[in-house]
Write a protein that holds these residues in place. Structure first.
Motif, PDB file in Angstrom:
ATOM      1  N   VAL A   9       0.951  -1.164  -0.057  1.00 32.09           N
ATOM      2  CA  VAL A   9      -0.055  -0.165   0.064  1.00 32.09           C
ATOM      3  C   VAL A   9       0.978   1.253  -0.135  1.00 32.09           C
ATOM      4  CG1 VAL A   9      -1.668   1.219   1.233  1.00 32.09           C
ATOM      5  CG2 VAL A   9      -1.963  -1.260   1.184  1.00 32.09           C
ATOM      6  N   ILE A  10       0.480   2.252  -0.901  1.00 35.24           N
ATOM      7  CA  ILE A  10       1.376   3.258  -1.276  1.00 35.24           C
ATOM      8  C   ILE A  10       0.527   4.481  -0.911  1.00 35.24           C
ATOM      9  CG2 ILE A  10       2.676   4.860  -2.538  1.00 35.24           C
ATOM     10  CD1 ILE A  10       3.303   2.090  -4.136  1.00 35.24           C
ATOM     11  N   ILE A  11       1.105   5.516   0.394  1.00 36.67           N
ATOM     12  CA  ILE A  11       0.570   6.431   0.540  1.00 36.67           C
ATOM     13  C   ILE A  11       1.349   7.613   0.449  1.00 36.67           C
ATOM     14  CG2 ILE A  11      -0.615   7.676   2.605  1.00 36.67           C
ATOM     15  CD1 ILE A  11      -1.056   4.994   3.753  1.00 36.67           C
ATOM     16  N   ALA A  12       0.834   8.443  -0.568  1.00 33.85           N
ATOM     17  CA  ALA A  12       1.692   9.909  -0.724  1.00 33.85           C
ATOM     18  C   ALA A  12       1.049  10.882   0.097  1.00 33.85           C
ATOM     19  CB  ALA A  12       1.478  10.403  -2.180  1.00 33.85           C
ATOM     20  N   ALA A  13       1.694  11.413   1.043  1.00 24.81           N
ATOM     21  CA  ALA A  13       1.009  12.562   2.061  1.00 24.81           C
ATOM     22  C   ALA A  13       1.588  13.988   1.912  1.00 24.81           C
ATOM     23  CB  ALA A  13       1.162  11.982   3.359  1.00 24.81           C
ATOM     24  N   LYS A  14       0.910  14.976   2.142  1.00 25.44           N
ATOM     25  CA  LYS A  14       1.274  16.238   2.238  1.00 25.44           C
ATOM     26  C   LYS A  14       0.702  16.919   3.090  1.00 25.44           C
ATOM     27  CE  LYS A  14       3.460  20.482   1.334  1.00 25.44           C
ATOM     28  NZ  LYS A  14       2.929  21.263   0.175  1.00 25.44           N
ATOM     29  N   ASN A  15       1.061  17.346   4.351  1.00 31.16           N
ATOM     30  CA  ASN A  15       0.272  18.020   5.291  1.00 31.16           C
ATOM     31  C   ASN A  15      -0.846  17.458   5.682  1.00 31.16           C
ATOM     32  OD1 ASN A  15       2.430  19.981   5.202  1.00 31.16           O
ATOM     33  ND2 ASN A  15       1.214  21.588   4.151  1.00 31.16           N
ATOM     34  N   ALA A  16      -0.709  15.851   5.943  1.00 30.91           N
ATOM     35  CA  ALA A  16      -1.772  15.079   6.330  1.00 30.91           C
ATOM     36  C   ALA A  16      -1.769  14.600   7.877  1.00 30.91           C
ATOM     37  CB  ALA A  16      -1.835  13.823   5.258  1.00 30.91           C
ATOM     38  N   GLU A  17      -1.214  15.739   8.645  1.00 28.82           N
ATOM     39  CA  GLU A  17      -1.069  15.315  10.111  1.00 28.82           C
ATOM     40  C   GLU A  17      -2.348  14.650  10.604  1.00 28.82           C
ATOM     41  OE1 GLU A  17      -0.369  17.710  14.338  1.00 28.82           O
ATOM     42  OE2 GLU A  17       0.098  18.587  12.095  1.00 28.82           O
ATOM     43  N   LYS A  18      -3.652  15.307  10.272  1.00 28.15           N
ATOM     44  CA  LYS A  18      -4.826  14.874  11.092  1.00 28.15           C
ATOM     45  C   LYS A  18      -5.327  13.561  10.416  1.00 28.15           C
ATOM     46  CE  LYS A  18      -5.869  19.711  12.109  1.00 28.15           C
ATOM     47  NZ  LYS A  18      -7.072  20.664  12.045  1.00 28.15           N
ATOM     48  N   THR A  19      -4.926  12.916   9.419  1.00 22.73           N
ATOM     49  CA  THR A  19      -5.867  11.899   8.570  1.00 22.73           C
ATOM     50  C   THR A  19      -4.729  10.651   8.421  1.00 22.73           C
ATOM     51  OG1 THR A  19      -5.178  12.913   6.419  1.00 22.73           O
ATOM     52  CG2 THR A  19      -7.276  13.402   7.496  1.00 22.73           C
ATOM     53  N   ILE A  20      -3.269  11.026   8.324  1.00 26.31           N
ATOM     54  CA  ILE A  20      -2.305   9.892   7.878  1.00 26.31           C
ATOM     55  C   ILE A  20      -2.513   8.905   8.876  1.00 26.31           C
ATOM     56  CG2 ILE A  20      -0.551  10.914   8.935  1.00 26.31           C
ATOM     57  CD1 ILE A  20      -0.444   9.241   5.653  1.00 26.31           C
ATOM     58  N   GLY A  21      -2.753   8.713  10.199  1.00 25.73           N
ATOM     59  CA  GLY A  21      -2.833   7.729  11.233  1.00 25.73           C
ATOM     60  C   GLY A  21      -3.745   6.946  10.821  1.00 25.73           C
ATOM     61  N   ARG A  22      -5.104   7.489  10.509  1.00 31.14           N
ATOM     62  CA  ARG A  22      -6.115   6.699  10.131  1.00 31.14           C
ATOM     63  C   ARG A  22      -5.931   5.720   8.974  1.00 31.14           C
ATOM     64  NH1 ARG A  22     -10.824  10.348   9.386  1.00 31.14           N
ATOM     65  NH2 ARG A  22      -9.884  10.672   7.482  1.00 31.14           N
ATOM     66  N   ALA A  23      -5.361   6.188   7.988  1.00 29.29           N
ATOM     67  CA  ALA A  23      -5.010   5.804   6.713  1.00 29.29           C
ATOM     68  C   ALA A  23      -4.235   4.679   6.783  1.00 29.29           C
ATOM     69  CB  ALA A  23      -4.259   6.843   5.559  1.00 29.29           C
ATOM     70  N   VAL A  24      -2.836   4.818   7.632  1.00 25.24           N
ATOM     71  CA  VAL A  24      -1.862   3.787   8.036  1.00 25.24           C
ATOM     72  C   VAL A  24      -2.583   2.644   8.745  1.00 25.24           C
ATOM     73  CG1 VAL A  24       0.163   3.267   9.162  1.00 25.24           C
ATOM     74  CG2 VAL A  24      -0.076   5.334   7.658  1.00 25.24           C
ATOM     75  N   ARG A  25      -3.529   2.815   9.767  1.00 27.42           N
ATOM     76  CA  ARG A  25      -3.943   1.768  10.705  1.00 27.42           C
ATOM     77  C   ARG A  25      -4.941   1.292   9.583  1.00 27.42           C
ATOM     78  NH1 ARG A  25      -3.725   5.871  14.272  1.00 27.42           N
ATOM     79  NH2 ARG A  25      -6.178   6.672  13.787  1.00 27.42           N
ATOM     80  N   SER A  26      -5.653   1.641   8.583  1.00 27.12           N
ATOM     81  CA  SER A  26      -6.668   0.876   7.881  1.00 27.12           C
ATOM     82  C   SER A  26      -5.829  -0.215   7.041  1.00 27.12           C
ATOM     83  CB  SER A  26      -7.576   1.884   7.096  1.00 27.12           C
ATOM     84  OG  SER A  26      -6.970   2.448   6.053  1.00 27.12           O
ATOM     85  N   ALA A  27      -4.612   0.293   6.240  1.00 25.56           N
ATOM     86  CA  ALA A  27      -3.858  -0.422   5.722  1.00 25.56           C
ATOM     87  C   ALA A  27      -3.107  -1.537   6.308  1.00 25.56           C
ATOM     88  CB  ALA A  27      -2.819   0.304   4.905  1.00 25.56           C
TER      89      ALA A  27
END
Length: 331
Positions: A9-27
């Motif tokens: 799973v590839i996640i490109a992130a720019k200023n995603a402090e508030k949402t990146i944790g949820r994305a990573v956990r779901s993956a």
């Protein structure tokens, strides 16, 4: 027993402090995921720290930091280069996977790309689970894919380019397919078009495993003029190669015209903002073929503004969750 192929799973992130944790956990919660590669694309907030805090200690999470912003295409290409799993899945940093996503997708045979349904979810409904649609797998051809990316006025955005397919690394490598790094709009659409031209077997199922978060006052629809120009030129470049089947060519030329109209309007508005009404009028006179698109879009915007003032603008549906693919699936 045949061993199940694993997913990166590839996640490109720019200023995603508030949402990146949820994305990573779901993956990481998906058993089929062997790698999660986060590329912090020049963030100036705590995106990197928030991603690291979501680690489950399984040693599947890899976080890479770009010191300067290079765009989602460059971030994804870099992640593809440093990862190794045979299947590649893209997840936007503000979205998430529903449980069981890859199990349903990987149960389908004979594909190079496979995509599932997307639930567009308001922030107030993020705990809601999607409807249990039957998979109903179908093959997606190039002409139908392109036609599915042509917007219709008065209808919710439903472009098939929003789909987030799982892609076989062997197919991407065999056809030298990567994201165009000069594009920051429609880079997914352009890649899928080239893949389909190369003969990709693209399967779509109606089961829903991807949650796309819809935020109030999102800027996602306010595209930069140069990004529309890059998409327009990329599609024209594909058409100029002369190997597009006739039905797909007609669809692509129609899609090109729509992008061209959007670009003309953005260019007109840029001229007006930078140089006033006289400069905008000069642009319109220099580009008479763009006038119908400019006039039509301006008239529509004014009508919508008048409806808002009068309180007659159509109200949004009460049920905020909607699906990308048609609601033909049985529950």
């Amino acid at each position: 027993m045949i061993q199940q192929e694993k997913v990166c799973v590839i996640i490109a992130a720019k200023n995603a402090e508030k949402t990146i944790g949820r994305a990573v956990r779901s993956a990481l919660a998906q058993p089929e995921v062997d790698e999660v590669v986060v590329v912090d694309d020049g963030s100036d907030d705590r995106t990197l720290a928030a991603a690291a805090a979501a680690d489950d200690t399984s040693r599947r999470l890899d976080i890479i930091r770009f010191r300067t912003n290079r765009g989602p295409s460059a971030a994804r290409n870099h992640a593809i280069a440093v990862s190794r799993a045979p299947l590649i899945s893209i997840l936007d940093a503000d979205d998430f996977f529903f449980p069981g996503r890859f199990k349903r997708m990987l149960a389908c045979p004979d594909w190079d790309f496979i995509a599932d349904n997307i639930a567009f979810m308001p922030e107030a409904e993020l705990t809601r689970q999607p409807d249990d649609f039957a998979p109903r797998p179908r093959r997606l051809g190039l002409a139908d894919f392109v036609l599915g990316n042509i917007s219709r006025r008065g209808a919710p955005r439903g472009e098939l380019g929003f789909l987030k397919p799982v892609m076989r690394r062997t197919f991407l490598d065999a056809h030298d397919l990567r994201y165009r790094e000069d594009m920051r709009l429609g880079e997914d659409y352009e890649l899928y078009v080239r893949a389909l031209l190369a003969g990709a077997r693209y399967t779509v199922i109606e089961s829903c495993g991807y949650g796309a978060v819809v935020r109030a006052h999102s800027l996602s629809g306010q595209h930069r003029t140069k990004d529309l120009e890059a998409l327009y030129q990329a599609e024209r470049s594909i058409l100029s190669a002369g190997n597009v089947p006739s039905d797909a060519e007609r669809a692509m030329r129609r899609h090109c015209r729509q992008i061209g109209r959007r670009h003309a309007l953005r260019h007109f508005l840029d001229r007006k903002r930078e140089g006033g009404a006289r400069a905008a009028l000069a642009y319109a006179v220099e580009n008479p073929s763009a006038m119908p698109a400019i006039a039509g879009d301006i008239l529509r915007d004014k009508l919508q503004a008048a409806q808002r003032r009068m309180g007659t603008e159509p109200s949004a549906p009460q049920d905020g969750l909607r699906y990308l693919l048609p609601a033909s699936a049985t529950r």
